[in-house]
Design an enzyme around this catalytic site. Structure first.
Site, PDB file in Angstrom:
ATOM      1  N   ASP A  80       0.783  -1.253   0.000  1.00  0.00           N
ATOM      2  CA  ASP A  80       0.000   0.000   0.000  1.00  0.00           C
ATOM      3  C   ASP A  80       0.812   1.299   0.000  1.00  0.00           C
ATOM      4  O   ASP A  80       0.502   2.222   0.778  1.00  0.00           O
ATOM      5  CB  ASP A  80      -0.956   0.017   1.210  1.00  0.00           C
ATOM      6  CG  ASP A  80      -1.897  -1.176   1.232  1.00  0.00           C
ATOM      7  OD1 ASP A  80      -1.806  -2.023   0.337  1.00  0.00           O
ATOM      8  OD2 ASP A  80      -2.724  -1.268   2.165  1.00  0.00           O
ATOM      9  N   ASP A 127      -4.653  -0.584  -1.340  1.00  0.00           N
ATOM     10  CA  ASP A 127      -5.938  -0.409  -0.687  1.00  0.00           C
ATOM     11  C   ASP A 127      -6.817   0.222  -1.772  1.00  0.00           C
ATOM     12  O   ASP A 127      -6.431   1.253  -2.351  1.00  0.00           O
ATOM     13  CB  ASP A 127      -5.730   0.556   0.493  1.00  0.00           C
ATOM     14  CG  ASP A 127      -6.690   0.335   1.635  1.00  0.00           C
ATOM     15  OD1 ASP A 127      -7.091  -0.813   1.874  1.00  0.00           O
ATOM     16  OD2 ASP A 127      -7.019   1.338   2.316  1.00  0.00           O
ATOM     17  N   HIS A 131     -10.584   1.111  -2.345  1.00  0.00           N
ATOM     18  CA  HIS A 131     -11.952   1.149  -1.816  1.00  0.00           C
ATOM     19  C   HIS A 131     -12.958   1.730  -2.809  1.00  0.00           C
ATOM     20  O   HIS A 131     -12.663   2.707  -3.500  1.00  0.00           O
ATOM     21  CB  HIS A 131     -11.997   2.037  -0.562  1.00  0.00           C
ATOM     22  CG  HIS A 131     -11.159   1.540   0.580  1.00  0.00           C
ATOM     23  ND1 HIS A 131     -11.190   0.251   1.039  1.00  0.00           N
ATOM     24  CD2 HIS A 131     -10.273   2.194   1.386  1.00  0.00           C
ATOM     25  CE1 HIS A 131     -10.369   0.122   2.067  1.00  0.00           C
ATOM     26  NE2 HIS A 131      -9.790   1.285   2.290  1.00  0.00           N
ATOM     27  N   SER A 151     -15.331   1.538   5.896  1.00  0.00           N
ATOM     28  CA  SER A 151     -14.323   2.037   6.833  1.00  0.00           C
ATOM     29  C   SER A 151     -14.312   3.562   6.898  1.00  0.00           C
ATOM     30  O   SER A 151     -13.631   4.142   7.740  1.00  0.00           O
ATOM     31  CB  SER A 151     -12.926   1.536   6.432  1.00  0.00           C
ATOM     32  OG  SER A 151     -12.440   2.230   5.298  1.00  0.00           O
ATOM     33  N   HIS A 186     -10.319   7.531   1.841  1.00  0.00           N
ATOM     34  CA  HIS A 186      -8.958   7.331   1.335  1.00  0.00           C
ATOM     35  C   HIS A 186      -8.927   6.202   0.315  1.00  0.00           C
ATOM     36  O   HIS A 186      -9.768   5.306   0.341  1.00  0.00           O
ATOM     37  CB  HIS A 186      -7.991   7.006   2.498  1.00  0.00           C
ATOM     38  CG  HIS A 186      -8.291   5.688   3.145  1.00  0.00           C
ATOM     39  ND1 HIS A 186      -9.294   5.524   4.073  1.00  0.00           N
ATOM     40  CD2 HIS A 186      -7.758   4.456   2.974  1.00  0.00           C
ATOM     41  CE1 HIS A 186      -9.351   4.256   4.456  1.00  0.00           C
ATOM     42  NE2 HIS A 186      -8.435   3.577   3.796  1.00  0.00           N
ATOM     43  N   LYS A 228      -7.075  -4.653  -2.744  1.00  0.00           N
ATOM     44  CA  LYS A 228      -7.780  -5.236  -1.591  1.00  0.00           C
ATOM     45  C   LYS A 228      -8.779  -4.257  -0.996  1.00  0.00           C
ATOM     46  O   LYS A 228      -8.736  -3.057  -1.312  1.00  0.00           O
ATOM     47  CB  LYS A 228      -6.776  -5.681  -0.530  1.00  0.00           C
ATOM     48  CG  LYS A 228      -6.077  -4.526   0.139  1.00  0.00           C
ATOM     49  CD  LYS A 228      -5.155  -5.040   1.203  1.00  0.00           C
ATOM     50  CE  LYS A 228      -4.272  -3.944   1.721  1.00  0.00           C
ATOM     51  NZ  LYS A 228      -4.988  -2.825   2.356  1.00  0.00           N
ATOM     52  N   ALA A 266       0.597   0.376   6.379  1.00  0.00           N
ATOM     53  CA  ALA A 266       1.162   1.024   7.551  1.00  0.00           C
ATOM     54  C   ALA A 266       1.524  -0.091   8.530  1.00  0.00           C
ATOM     55  O   ALA A 266       0.769  -1.053   8.673  1.00  0.00           O
ATOM     56  CB  ALA A 266       0.108   1.948   8.174  1.00  0.00           C
TER      57      ALA A 266
HETATM   58  C1  VGL Z   1      -4.621   0.953   5.938  1.00  0.00           C
HETATM   59  C2  VGL Z   1      -5.916   2.202   7.351  1.00  0.00           C
HETATM   60  C3  VGL Z   1      -7.004   2.073   6.501  1.00  0.00           C
HETATM   61  C4  VGL Z   1      -3.278   0.382   5.626  1.00  0.00           C
HETATM   62  C5  VGL Z   1      -5.700   0.802   5.088  1.00  0.00           C
HETATM   63  O1  VGL Z   1      -2.972   0.146   4.423  1.00  0.00           O
HETATM   64  O2  VGL Z   1      -2.477   0.179   6.564  1.00  0.00           O
HETATM   65  N1  VGL Z   1      -4.749   1.642   7.072  1.00  0.00           N
HETATM   66  N2  VGL Z   1      -6.879   1.368   5.376  1.00  0.00           N
HETATM   67 ZN    ZN Z   2      -8.317   1.511   3.849  1.00  0.00          ZN
END
Ligand code: VGL
Ligand code: ZN
Length: 210
Positions: A31, A73, A75, A81, A92, A117, A152
Site C-alpha cells: 500500500d 488499498d 476502496h 471504513s 482514502h 484489496k 502502515a
Molecule cells: C490501511 C488504514 C485504513 C493500511 C488501510 O494500508 O495500513 N490503514 N486502510
Molecule cells: Zn483503507
C-alpha cells in the site's frame, strides 16, 4: 534480567540467521499509495522516507528474477471504513482517485504483480491476503519466504504479516522499509512485538547485503 541470561539472549539474537532471498522468496510491497503518504488523506508520518529503500529492495529482487507483489488499498466510494459510513477513517484510496495511485516515486519493476484489496464496500480488509488471490499466487510461484515492506506498520503490514505466518510462510519484515500511523503512541511498537511473537523475523538492508 540477570547478566548470564542477558548474554544468552544476545547470543541467540546474533545467531538467528536472516534468511537470504532466493528463488523461493517473494517481496511484498504494501500500500505505498498517495493517500498513505504525507499530503494524502491518511498520511503516515515519514512514509516518503522509506520509498527509496523500498525501491532498492524492488531492484534487488527484480534483478535476481524473484517475484515482487504490490498490494493497494482500493476502496469503493462508499466503503464501510469511511467515517461517513460510520467507520473510523477519512475517505482514502478510492478506486481511480489520485489518492489511490501508487506514490509517483515508487519505482515498479516490470512484471510486478498488483493486487487490490478491501474492494467490497461492506468489508474492511487490512491484510493483503484477505479477499485476494495472494496466497494462491504465492503458492503457484513456489514462495516459501515472504519479505514485507510498506504501509502502515500497525494496520496493513501487521495484518498481512500475521496472516502470512498463519499460512505457513517464513516471514521477514524489512523494518527500514515500513512506517506506521501510531495514532495511539505505541501502536507500531506493539505491532512489531505481535509480528515477532507470530514468528516473523525482522531485518534491515544490510542484513541482505544491500
Ligand atoms: C490501511 C488504514 C485504513 C493500511 C488501510 O494500508 O495500513 N490503514 N486502510
Ligand atoms: Zn483503507
Amino acid at each position: 534480567m540477570g547478566q548470564v541470561k542477558a548474554a544468552k539472549t544476545r547470543k541467540i539474537k546474533s545467531l538467528q540467521k536472516v534468511p537470504q532471498p532466493d528463488s523461493k522468496s517473494a517481496l511484498h510491497v504494501t500500500d505505498i499509495q498517495n493517500d498513505f503518504c504525507p499530503g494524502g488523506a491518511l498520511g503516515v508520518p515519514g512514509a516518503d522516507a522509506i520509498i527509496p529503500i523500498v525501491n532498492d529492495y524492488i531492484r534487488f529482487f527484480h534483478r535476481q528474477g524473484f517475484p515482487v507483489i504490490a498490494s493497494r488499498d482500493w476502496h469503493p466510494p462508499n466503503h464501510c471504513s469511511f467515517k461517513e459510513q460510520n467507520g473510523i477513517w477519512p475517505v482514502h484510496c478510492v478506486q481511480g482517485s489520485w489518492g489511490g495511485q501508487f506514490h509517483p516515486k515508487l519505482v515498479m519493476a516490470p512484471g510486478v504483480i498488483i493486487l487490490s484489496k478491501a474492494t467490497d464496500p461492506k468489508r474492511e480488509a487490512y491484510s493483503a491476503f484477505e479477499g485476494t488471490p495472494l496466497d494462491e499466487r504465492l503458492r503457484n510461484l513456489g514462495t516459501e519466504t515472504l519479505f514485507v515492506t510498506g504501509l502502515a506498520t500497525d494496520y496493513c503490514v501487521r495484518n498481512t504479516v500475521l496472516d502470512a505466518c498463519k499460512l505457513g510462510y517464513r516471514v521477514v519484515v524489512l523494518e527500514d522499509a515500513i512506517r506506521g500511523l501510531d495514532a495511539t503512541p505505541g501502536d507500531c511498537e506493539r505491532a512489531m512485538h505481535d509480528m515477532r511473537a507470530a514468528g516473523a523475523i525482522t531485518a534491515k538492508a544490510r542484513d541482505l547485503g544491500l
